[in-house]
Design a protein around this motif. Structure first.
Motif, PDB file in Angstrom:
ATOM      1  N   VAL A  80      50.883  44.872  56.489  1.00  0.00           N
ATOM      2  CA  VAL A  80      50.134  44.714  55.013  1.00  0.00           C
ATOM      3  C   VAL A  80      51.462  44.518  54.005  1.00  0.00           C
ATOM      4  CG1 VAL A  80      48.127  46.101  55.404  1.00  0.00           C
ATOM      5  CG2 VAL A  80      50.351  47.046  54.683  1.00  0.00           C
ATOM      6  N   GLY A  81      52.636  44.220  54.589  1.00  0.00           N
ATOM      7  CA  GLY A  81      53.931  43.736  53.868  1.00  0.00           C
ATOM      8  C   GLY A  81      54.867  44.554  53.920  1.00  0.00           C
TER       9      GLY A  81
ATOM     10  N   PRO B 226      48.449  48.064  50.718  1.00  0.00           N
ATOM     11  CA  PRO B 226      49.350  46.851  50.526  1.00  0.00           C
ATOM     12  C   PRO B 226      50.100  46.781  49.230  1.00  0.00           C
ATOM     13  CG  PRO B 226      47.214  46.157  51.198  1.00  0.00           C
ATOM     14  CD  PRO B 226      47.070  47.483  50.833  1.00  0.00           C
TER      15      PRO B 226
ATOM     16  N   ARG C 162      53.168  38.203  54.057  1.00  0.00           N
ATOM     17  CA  ARG C 162      52.032  38.756  54.623  1.00  0.00           C
ATOM     18  C   ARG C 162      51.568  39.656  53.541  1.00  0.00           C
ATOM     19  NH1 ARG C 162      55.268  40.116  59.314  1.00  0.00           N
ATOM     20  NH2 ARG C 162      55.710  42.205  58.427  1.00  0.00           N
ATOM     21  N   ASN C 163      52.377  40.265  52.539  1.00  0.00           N
ATOM     22  CA  ASN C 163      51.639  41.050  51.571  1.00  0.00           C
ATOM     23  C   ASN C 163      51.112  40.444  50.407  1.00  0.00           C
ATOM     24  OD1 ASN C 163      52.955  42.549  48.637  1.00  0.00           O
ATOM     25  ND2 ASN C 163      52.072  43.828  50.406  1.00  0.00           N
TER      26      ASN C 163
ATOM     27  N   ALA D 200      57.584  39.274  55.912  1.00  0.00           N
ATOM     28  CA  ALA D 200      56.835  40.687  55.222  1.00  0.00           C
ATOM     29  C   ALA D 200      56.287  40.436  53.898  1.00  0.00           C
ATOM     30  CB  ALA D 200      57.854  41.780  55.274  1.00  0.00           C
ATOM     31  N   ASP D 201      57.075  39.549  53.113  1.00  0.00           N
ATOM     32  CA  ASP D 201      56.411  39.165  51.801  1.00  0.00           C
ATOM     33  C   ASP D 201      55.347  38.670  51.709  1.00  0.00           C
ATOM     34  OD1 ASP D 201      58.512  40.976  51.010  1.00  0.00           O
ATOM     35  OD2 ASP D 201      59.961  39.400  50.256  1.00  0.00           O
TER      36      ASP D 201
ATOM     37  N   LEU E 284      52.841  37.454  61.490  1.00  0.00           N
ATOM     38  CA  LEU E 284      53.510  38.597  62.281  1.00  0.00           C
ATOM     39  C   LEU E 284      54.367  38.145  63.292  1.00  0.00           C
ATOM     40  CD1 LEU E 284      50.213  40.686  62.735  1.00  0.00           C
ATOM     41  CD2 LEU E 284      52.060  41.193  61.495  1.00  0.00           C
ATOM     42  N   ASP E 285      54.514  36.710  63.724  1.00  0.00           N
ATOM     43  CA  ASP E 285      55.392  36.215  64.542  1.00  0.00           C
ATOM     44  C   ASP E 285      55.565  34.845  64.337  1.00  0.00           C
ATOM     45  OD1 ASP E 285      56.592  36.171  67.171  1.00  0.00           O
ATOM     46  OD2 ASP E 285      54.971  36.634  68.376  1.00  0.00           O
TER      47      ASP E 285
ATOM     48  N   ASN F 284      48.464  35.687  65.403  1.00  0.00           N
ATOM     49  CA  ASN F 284      49.762  36.321  65.087  1.00  0.00           C
ATOM     50  C   ASN F 284      50.537  35.441  64.348  1.00  0.00           C
ATOM     51  OD1 ASN F 284      48.815  38.740  66.000  1.00  0.00           O
ATOM     52  ND2 ASN F 284      49.757  38.425  67.967  1.00  0.00           N
TER      53      ASN F 284
ATOM     54  N   ILE G 272      53.719  43.403  65.740  1.00  0.00           N
ATOM     55  CA  ILE G 272      52.670  43.305  66.823  1.00  0.00           C
ATOM     56  C   ILE G 272      52.388  43.970  67.822  1.00  0.00           C
ATOM     57  CG2 ILE G 272      51.549  41.452  68.675  1.00  0.00           C
ATOM     58  CD1 ILE G 272      53.375  39.240  66.786  1.00  0.00           C
TER      59      ILE G 272
ATOM     60  N   TYR H   6      53.568  48.016  48.886  1.00  0.00           N
ATOM     61  CA  TYR H   6      54.679  47.400  49.284  1.00  0.00           C
ATOM     62  C   TYR H   6      54.754  45.907  48.197  1.00  0.00           C
ATOM     63  CZ  TYR H   6      54.495  50.673  52.936  1.00  0.00           C
ATOM     64  OH  TYR H   6      54.728  51.715  53.520  1.00  0.00           O
TER      65      TYR H   6
ATOM     66  N   ARG I 133      62.366  37.883  59.138  1.00  0.00           N
ATOM     67  CA  ARG I 133      61.491  39.111  59.000  1.00  0.00           C
ATOM     68  C   ARG I 133      61.068  39.714  57.658  1.00  0.00           C
ATOM     69  NH1 ARG I 133      61.232  43.326  63.490  1.00  0.00           N
ATOM     70  NH2 ARG I 133      61.216  45.112  61.732  1.00  0.00           N
ATOM     71  N   ASP I 134      62.096  39.870  56.832  1.00  0.00           N
ATOM     72  CA  ASP I 134      61.748  40.357  55.270  1.00  0.00           C
ATOM     73  C   ASP I 134      60.938  39.278  54.722  1.00  0.00           C
ATOM     74  OD1 ASP I 134      63.130  42.529  55.986  1.00  0.00           O
ATOM     75  OD2 ASP I 134      64.770  42.051  54.704  1.00  0.00           O
TER      76      ASP I 134
END
Ligand code: ADP
Ligand code: MG
Lengths: 249, 405
Positions: free
Chosen positions: B319-320, A112, A86-87, A83-84, A59-60, A54, B399, A115, A79-80
């Motif tokens: 996925v973002g 994916p 991860r994308n 997210a980017d 994610l963490d 994670n 998670i 986003y 957080r944001d």
């Protein structure tokens, strides 16, 4: 970047707080993973593999320690920003597939891109999803919803979804945990094939035979790395699939 | 984030649970439909009252015999019989800006011609009356000041009276017998239709007030006096002038109440529209409550939907998707529900008002403005009641959401 190191963990800790209790799940992991590696993360249940995944998957965030992904420190991002990352840089494959129900394979694979900051036309989206679905052997199944696909096929859709944004690294937490042995080998064949094309793969498994498809095995126990070795005799999934399956699998 | 696919996702999520979406939207449909219909009824009533007050004429001051309470006109005005013909003449003479004055007496009686007869209202007026009321004739000519001075046996009649007695025949120049007195019909008034109280305003005979008092009704006092002021800015001054003139003429000592009542058209209009406005607000508020209940229904369903789709939210985040993307997605879903419900509700509300005015003969008035407000309000209900569930979804931890069973 220059030395080819894609992932660099320095003394990463993760402690869960549940009320008064503190659960140290990861207790000081330092790890370097080069671009193009295929690594299997092993260990008993509760040893901290998923927690580490994670963190690797953004994610963490680690409780302490640093995480460099592609030479950028991502341990302090919000957080944001995570997210980017991860994308753009990470593709996930889960044990339980996690496809959207009643949604076609194509639309699952496209997810994916919804986003993404890239602006693609509807036709481009479709073209890209179909291409990546074909690359995992699902040509002709683009319109099928998960309920009309076998477990192995569903996991391939999930792999296609993970690949569609050309990620730096593919993260798979027990990808074969819900699959029978032959299907597991099929998925490993796909992973090895992707790895040969240069994609970095980090895979959690507690099965020795599955870990044997990777180049490198890292073993955890009680939140620390206790072993890190190159796989001496690597299994080749493609050749295994050509022969009748050995009874050991 | 890409907006078009987000709409698509919302649309498909709603379609996946068709029955649930329809029932949720039904709450909004009923709420918006009720608002549209109720406000339509209220506005219809208000418009009718306003039209009636406008038909009193322009810049008119009405003087009734008898006193009133401050809040409105007491029943039985006109009964006290304190207004004299001379009072009207004094007003005509002395009140500056008065461009028309009409002495008014009113009665009801049987009228006859040939073998036809008809029970109708008799109004005695001066020749100014038709200008004050802005009530032209469709045929013939009105009576003249000379007719009033001489108390001539002439009259004009309303369209209903004309058809009841003469059918399709021309009534002008015919003789109408009123209490056995033969009156010559000079003209026929343009039709005005029903008043809000349901009185047929065209069922009428209008004659010189002198003729009415002398030959038909009897008596020496007027029921009321209508005064028209030329310049609207002088109405208030004229009202004061009339009050002091009449107090002086009626020998009312300072400190004593008037034995007459002076009301401007404005005051009458305000009292009447205030009543219908209260009615509109009340009806609208009752309907608004059902819209609120519809909104709570949306919130409920959205909360259920967020819980059901926790895993989907986790996947999207993995996925973002950012928190805001998830928030937008669920808000769009809630607003789609509420605004589609709003549009259908508007159509139903218009239909309901149309039925009410066709079958129950209630006047209804639906303006573009009230449609626009109802639509915006229904969308706002979606935003308001969708926001809490959407924020809950956006705040999920990826998670935990992925692990949710
Ligand atoms: N969200 C959490 N809250 C509290 N404790 C947790 C949480 N997630 C994992 N743990 C604990 O952390 C330890 C490591 O868990 P995990 O990383 O899931 O191990 P593995 O994947 O190797 O089985 C376990 O003792 C587990 O109970
Ligand atoms: Mg685990």
């Amino acid at each position: 970047m220059n030395n080819g190191s894609l992932v660099k963990l320095i003394d990463v800790h993760k402690t869960y707080r549940t009320g008064e209790m503190e659960v140290p799940a990861v207790r000081g992991v330092s790890l370097e993973i080069k671009r193009g590696e295929f690594l299997a993360l092993m260990g008993a249940s509760g040893s901290g593999k998923s927690t580490l995944m994670n963190i690797l998957g953004c994610l963490d965030r680690p409780t302490s320690g640093s995480y460099f992904l592609d030479s950028a420190d991502v341990s302090g991002l919000d957080r944001d920003q995570l997210a980017d990352i991860r994308n753009r840089k990470i593709g996930f494959v889960f044990q339980s597939f996690n496809l959207l129900p009643r949604t076609s394979a194509r639309e699952n694979a496209e997810l994916p891109l919804v986003y993404s900051t890239q602006r693609l036309s509807h036709a481009q989206l479709r073209e890209r999803a179909d291409r990546v679905l074909a690359s995992v052997g699902l040509a002709g199944r683009e319109d099928h919803p998960p309920s009309q696909l076998s477990g192995g096929q569903q996991q391939r859709v999930a792999i296609a979804r993970a690949l569609i944004n050309d990620p730096e690294v593919l993260l798979a937490d027990e990808p074969t945990g819900n699959l029978d042995s032959r299907t597991s080998v099929e998925i490993m064949a796909i992973f090895q094939q992707l790895n040969e094309r240069g994609i970095t793969i980090i895979m959690v498994t507690h099965e020795q035979d599955i870990a044997a498809y990777a180049q490198r095995n890292v073993v955890m126990r009680d939140g620390v790395v206790v072993d890190d070795r190159v796989v001496p005799q690597r299994s080749d999934a493609a050749t295994q699939l050509e022969q009748p399956l050995p009874s050991t699998l | 984030m890409r907006i078009a696919p987000t709409f698509n996702v919302a649309y498909r999520a709603l379609r996946r649970n068709k029955m649930r979406s329809v029932l949720t939207a039904l709450g909004i449909i009923i709420g918006v439909g009720a608002v549209i219909a109720m406000v339509g009824i209220g506005n219809g009533a208000k418009a009718q009252v306003e039209a009636q007050i406008a038909s009193l004429g322009q810049n008119v001051i009405l003087i009734f015999s008898g006193s009133t309470t401050s809040s409105g006109i007491r029943t039985g005005w006109g009964g006290a019989g304190t207004l004299k013909i001379e009072d009207a003449e004094a007003i005509r003479r002395e009140v500056s800006g008065a461009i028309g004055v009409s002495e008014e007496v009113v009665s009801t009686t049987q009228v006859a011609a040939g073998n036809q007869n008809w029970f109708t209202r008799i109004f005695g007026e001066s020749a100014d009356y038709f200008d004050i009321r802005q009530w032209p004739l469709s045929d013939g000519a009105p009576f003249t000041p000379q007719d009033v001075r001489s108390a001539n046996k002439v009259c004009v009649i309303g369209r209903t009276t004309a058809t009841q007695i003469y059918g399709n025949e021309n009534s002008i120049g015919q003789i109408l017998r009123i209490k056995n007195v033969p009156f010559t019909i000079l003209g026929v008034l343009t039709p005005k239709g029903l008043s809000p109280q349901g009185v047929d305003q065209d069922d009428i005979v209008i004659m010189p007030y002198t003729s009415a008092m002398k030959r038909v009704i009897g008596g020496t006092t007027l029921r009321n006096i209508n005064v028209q002021i030329g310049d609207p800015s002088q109405i208030a001054a004229a009202q004061q002038q009339i009050i002091s003139l009449l107090r002086q003429r009626h020998n009312i000592r300072p400190g004593r109440d008037d034995d007459f009542t002076v009301r401007t058209q404005q005051e009458i209009a305000e009292a009447a529209t205030a009543t219908s406005r209260v009615m509109t607000v009340l009806l609208g508020a009752i309907a608004g409550v059902s819209l609120l209940v519809g909104g709570i229904g949306i919130m409920n369903i959205m909360l259920v939907s967020v819980t059901e789709r926790t895993r989907e939210i986790g996947v999207r985040m993995a996925v973002g998707a950012r928190g805001n993307d998830i928030l937008t997605q669920f808000l769009i879903e809630a607003v789609t529900l509420s605004s589609v419900g709003g549009i259908i509700g508007i159509i139903c509300g218009i239909g309901a008002s149309a039925l009410l005015s066709t079958y129950a003969h209630w006047p209804t008035l639906i303006s573009i403005g009230s449609i626009a407000i109802a639509f915006l309000f229904s969308a706002a209900v979606g935003v308001f009641f969708g926001f809490y569930p959407a924020r809950k979804a956006a705040a999920l931890d990826p998670i935990e959401a992925l692990r949710y069973e």
